[in-house]
Design an enzyme around this catalytic site. Structure first.
Site, short mmCIF file in Angstrom:
data_model
loop_
_atom_site.label_atom_id
_atom_site.label_comp_id
_atom_site.label_asym_id
_atom_site.label_seq_id
_atom_site.Cartn_x
_atom_site.Cartn_y
_atom_site.Cartn_z
N HIS A 272 -0.28 -0.91 -24.81
CA HIS A 272 0.81 -2.26 -23.73
C HIS A 272 1.29 -1.97 -22.34
O HIS A 272 1.51 -2.00 -21.64
CB HIS A 272 1.83 -2.42 -24.89
CG HIS A 272 3.05 -3.74 -24.63
ND1 HIS A 272 3.91 -3.45 -24.09
CD2 HIS A 272 2.89 -4.64 -24.35
CE1 HIS A 272 4.76 -5.38 -23.99
NE2 HIS A 272 3.51 -5.95 -23.84
N CYS A 273 2.07 0.20 -22.84
CA CYS A 273 2.57 0.77 -21.91
C CYS A 273 1.85 0.69 -20.20
O CYS A 273 1.91 0.42 -19.31
CB CYS A 273 2.40 1.76 -22.43
SG CYS A 273 3.40 1.83 -24.27
#
Length: 323
Positions: free
Chosen positions: A315-316
């Protein structure tokens, strides 16, 4: 309440996704090759043989771009200089109106000041021909997670940290979330994960999986974050939010130090939900629990050990472009 500037929930349709591609050997050292393999595998799962969304790999230089094209020939590759791959925090956030909100970025409170990270968001927006709306305060995309209705979750540790917006009060930050992103209801959690150098980004702690439904980790044995998870669930339930618990990876170590490993750092794509796994005995249970939350999508677990050496996971390194 939804407004035109409210970002769609992550499970809403995407036109594409930006994914940062590991580009700097001096940052990744012996983990560079493995990190590139993991990012390419993530990109492949999101693309899903064309059933998913367009993948735009963002490389910082010509060498990284050539490597990206070799490992991920299905992807579009864009060369734009940046400091590191955490595009969730440095790429723009798109509202429901399709306009790119470009927030200030200060290297996660001045900890990692790398050339290119402060303006990569505007450059990526221009590359796609998006209208850019500058927002004159510090906000990283990983610090917030919304359900598409105007409800957002964040942490006090990050958004109220004096290393971000020291002159803004809690009420002023809430006002700006509403004005810039149409986020009118804020669930304030406390701290994020132990040793998370982002100062407690919520996308490693709690994620919306449906309107008013929040996934929160359930502590494994010897989990260093058990109190953090417990407090998050209590606060969410007190606000009337439906909480669903997902097993945590437990205590994950690298060089004898606890690292902020989390299944919550999953990415919700058009066709697939991709969950980071770490070789923990709880990996299968974590992926299975998230699979149950997304019956209309393929849910896959992929190793993210090398990416995590940089401090984050799937996600990052990604930022969706809503359809």
């Amino acid at each position: 309440m939804t407004t035109t500037n409210t970002p769609p929930a992550e499970w809403a349709p995407h036109a594409a996704v930006w994914i940062g591609y590991p580009s700097h050997p001096e940052l990744w050292l012996e983990d560079l090759d493995d990190a590139r393999d993991e990012v390419a595998a993530f990109a492949r799962a999101v693309h899903a043989d064309g059933r998913g969304e367009q993948v735009v790999l963002v490389a910082a230089d010509a060498e990284a771009a050539a490597d990206a094209r070799t490992r991920a020939p299905f992807a579009q590759v864009v060369v734009e200089p940046f400091g590191d791959i955490w595009l969730r925090d440095t790429a723009p956030i798109l509202g429901g109106d399709g306009k790119a909100r470009d927030f200030g970025f200060n290297g996660w409170g001045g900890k990692y000041d790398l050339p290119g990270d402060d303006d990569i968001g505007a450059r990526l927006a221009r590359h796609r021909g998006l209208t850019i709306l500058p927002c004159d305060w510090i906000l990283e995309g990983g610090a917030i997670d919304g359900d598409g209705t105007g409800l957002v979750v964040t942490t006090e540790q990050c958004l109220l940290n004096p290393n971000r917006n020291p002159r803004l009060s809690k009420a002023e930050i809430e006002h700006r979330l509403a004005a810039d992103l149409g986020l009118t209801r804020v669930l304030w959690l406390g701290n994020g994960l132990l040793n998370d150098h982002t100062d407690g980004h919520v996308d490693n702690l709690a994620r919306f999986v449906a309107p008013n439904r929040l996934a929160v980790p359930r502590a494994a044995e010897n989990d260093p974050n058990w109190q953090v998870y417990q407090d998050a669930a209590i606060r969410a339930r007190a606000m009337g939010i439906d909480v669903v618990e997902v097993p945590s990876p437990g205590r994950v170590l690298r060089d004898e130090e606890v690292v902020p490993a989390s299944y919550m750092n999953f990415y919700i794509g058009n066709a697939a939900v991709v969950v980071p796994i770490y070789g923990s005995e709880y990996d299968d249970a974590g992926v299975a629990a998230i699979r149950a939350l997304f019956p209309d999508r393929e849910v896959v677990g992929l190793r993210a050990d090398a990416i995590l050496t940089g401090g984050g996971s799937f996600h990052c390194i990604s930022q969706q472009i809503p359809a």
